[in-house]
Design an enzyme around this catalytic site. Sequence first.
Site, PDB file in Angstrom:
ATOM      1  N   LYS A  73      55.604  41.765  61.920  1.00 19.42           N
ATOM      2  CA  LYS A  73      56.028  41.867  60.514  1.00 19.42           C
ATOM      3  C   LYS A  73      55.355  40.794  59.658  1.00 19.42           C
ATOM      4  O   LYS A  73      56.020  39.965  59.021  1.00 19.42           O
ATOM      5  CB  LYS A  73      57.550  41.783  60.408  1.00 19.42           C
ATOM      6  CG  LYS A  73      58.271  42.887  61.191  1.00 19.42           C
ATOM      7  CD  LYS A  73      59.779  42.738  61.103  1.00 19.42           C
ATOM      8  CE  LYS A  73      60.487  43.824  61.912  1.00 19.42           C
ATOM      9  NZ  LYS A  73      60.276  43.707  63.377  1.00 19.42           N
ATOM     10  N   PHE A  74      54.032  40.835  59.612  1.00 14.78           N
ATOM     11  CA  PHE A  74      53.269  39.830  58.880  1.00 14.78           C
ATOM     12  C   PHE A  74      53.773  39.674  57.448  1.00 14.78           C
ATOM     13  O   PHE A  74      53.845  40.637  56.686  1.00 14.78           O
ATOM     14  CB  PHE A  74      51.788  40.202  58.852  1.00 14.78           C
ATOM     15  CG  PHE A  74      51.110  40.119  60.186  1.00 14.78           C
ATOM     16  CD1 PHE A  74      51.098  38.930  60.901  1.00 14.78           C
ATOM     17  CD2 PHE A  74      50.475  41.223  60.725  1.00 14.78           C
ATOM     18  CE1 PHE A  74      50.466  38.842  62.128  1.00 14.78           C
ATOM     19  CE2 PHE A  74      49.840  41.148  61.949  1.00 14.78           C
ATOM     20  CZ  PHE A  74      49.833  39.960  62.658  1.00 14.78           C
ATOM     21  N   PRO A  78      48.341  36.773  51.059  1.00 16.74           N
ATOM     22  CA  PRO A  78      47.445  37.872  51.443  1.00 16.74           C
ATOM     23  C   PRO A  78      46.237  37.435  52.262  1.00 16.74           C
ATOM     24  O   PRO A  78      45.858  38.119  53.226  1.00 16.74           O
ATOM     25  CB  PRO A  78      47.035  38.467  50.093  1.00 16.74           C
ATOM     26  CG  PRO A  78      48.209  38.205  49.204  1.00 16.74           C
ATOM     27  CD  PRO A  78      48.700  36.852  49.620  1.00 16.74           C
ATOM     28  N   GLU A  79      45.609  36.317  51.906  1.00 13.57           N
ATOM     29  CA  GLU A  79      44.424  35.859  52.635  1.00 13.57           C
ATOM     30  C   GLU A  79      44.757  35.617  54.107  1.00 13.57           C
ATOM     31  O   GLU A  79      44.016  36.026  55.010  1.00 13.57           O
ATOM     32  CB  GLU A  79      43.886  34.581  51.997  1.00 13.57           C
ATOM     33  CG  GLU A  79      42.724  33.940  52.744  1.00 13.57           C
ATOM     34  CD  GLU A  79      41.415  34.694  52.597  1.00 13.57           C
ATOM     35  OE1 GLU A  79      40.466  34.373  53.348  1.00 13.57           O
ATOM     36  OE2 GLU A  79      41.337  35.602  51.742  1.00 13.57           O
ATOM     37  N   THR A 124      66.609  48.413  60.581  1.00 13.21           N
ATOM     38  CA  THR A 124      67.734  49.249  61.011  1.00 13.21           C
ATOM     39  C   THR A 124      69.001  48.441  61.270  1.00 13.21           C
ATOM     40  O   THR A 124      70.073  49.014  61.468  1.00 13.21           O
ATOM     41  CB  THR A 124      67.367  50.052  62.272  1.00 13.21           C
ATOM     42  OG1 THR A 124      66.821  49.161  63.259  1.00 13.21           O
ATOM     43  CG2 THR A 124      66.349  51.134  61.953  1.00 13.21           C
ATOM     44  N   ARG A 216      66.645  48.619  74.231  1.00 13.27           N
ATOM     45  CA  ARG A 216      67.801  48.337  75.082  1.00 13.27           C
ATOM     46  C   ARG A 216      68.304  49.526  75.896  1.00 13.27           C
ATOM     47  O   ARG A 216      68.674  49.338  77.066  1.00 13.27           O
ATOM     48  CB  ARG A 216      68.922  47.741  74.222  1.00 13.27           C
ATOM     49  CG  ARG A 216      68.686  46.284  73.885  1.00 13.27           C
ATOM     50  CD  ARG A 216      69.626  45.745  72.827  1.00 13.27           C
ATOM     51  NE  ARG A 216      69.163  46.064  71.493  1.00 13.27           N
ATOM     52  CZ  ARG A 216      69.669  45.522  70.383  1.00 13.27           C
ATOM     53  NH1 ARG A 216      70.666  44.651  70.468  1.00 13.27           N
ATOM     54  NH2 ARG A 216      69.187  45.842  69.196  1.00 13.27           N
TER      55      ARG A 216
END
Length: 242
Positions: A73-74, A78-79, A124, A216
């Site tokens: 989840k970067f 932006p660079e 979620t 899980r």
Amino acid sequence: MPNFLSNKPIPVADRLIMALDLPDVSEAKTLVERLGDAVSFYKVGLELFMSGDCFALVDWLKAKDKKVFVDLKFFDVPETVGRAVKALSRRGVDFATVHGNDAIMEAAARNKGSLGILAVTVLTSLDQGDLRDLGFQCDVQELVLSRARRALAVGCDGVVSSGLEVPLLRGEIDHELMVVSPGIRPVENRPEDDQKRVVTVDQAFRNGADYIVVGRPIRDAADPREAAQRAQAQIRDVFAAG
């Protein structure tokens, strides 16, 4: 019940992505070996990356002809995100996630190479009450749809979305959008955990998901291989029935 069954040319066995939510690489390798040919696609997330030697695991999985989804989840300037995605693409990874604004997502898309970039919509583990606590004035569906539209507009390949919102995406956005759905839980004996917006295997695919992520329910099963085979059989049945 809606039926937005995916018609993308994806091997049925690849539609199940197994989340390697484990504390170290050794345990992850043991589970992969135990699952054998029952799983062909694996997700590697924060826990494993923090344990060290994770790129060795990625290389090991690729050497075993497995597909790999890196779920970090970067979210950075932006660079930095662009450079991180470019480095990751050199590892032969198949999917990676980004979780940011338009500029961040665009930087990831611009540097992806052959890597598929997936934008996270709404986790979620969050529900409407959680969104209110975070200051959002819209409902979950509105936020998912808005983020998906923006992701597609800046060049992302797809999104990560609960199966509950996938019919909305299929009805409002280009059907070619790639959708990966986590939060998959069984119909019966559903465990109480941190997942709030969940669906079954059948619901996820009939709602229009291209892939599902299961962790899980397989990892914690008495027989993980049998649990994975059961999930694969359910997927085959859904697509065979059409």
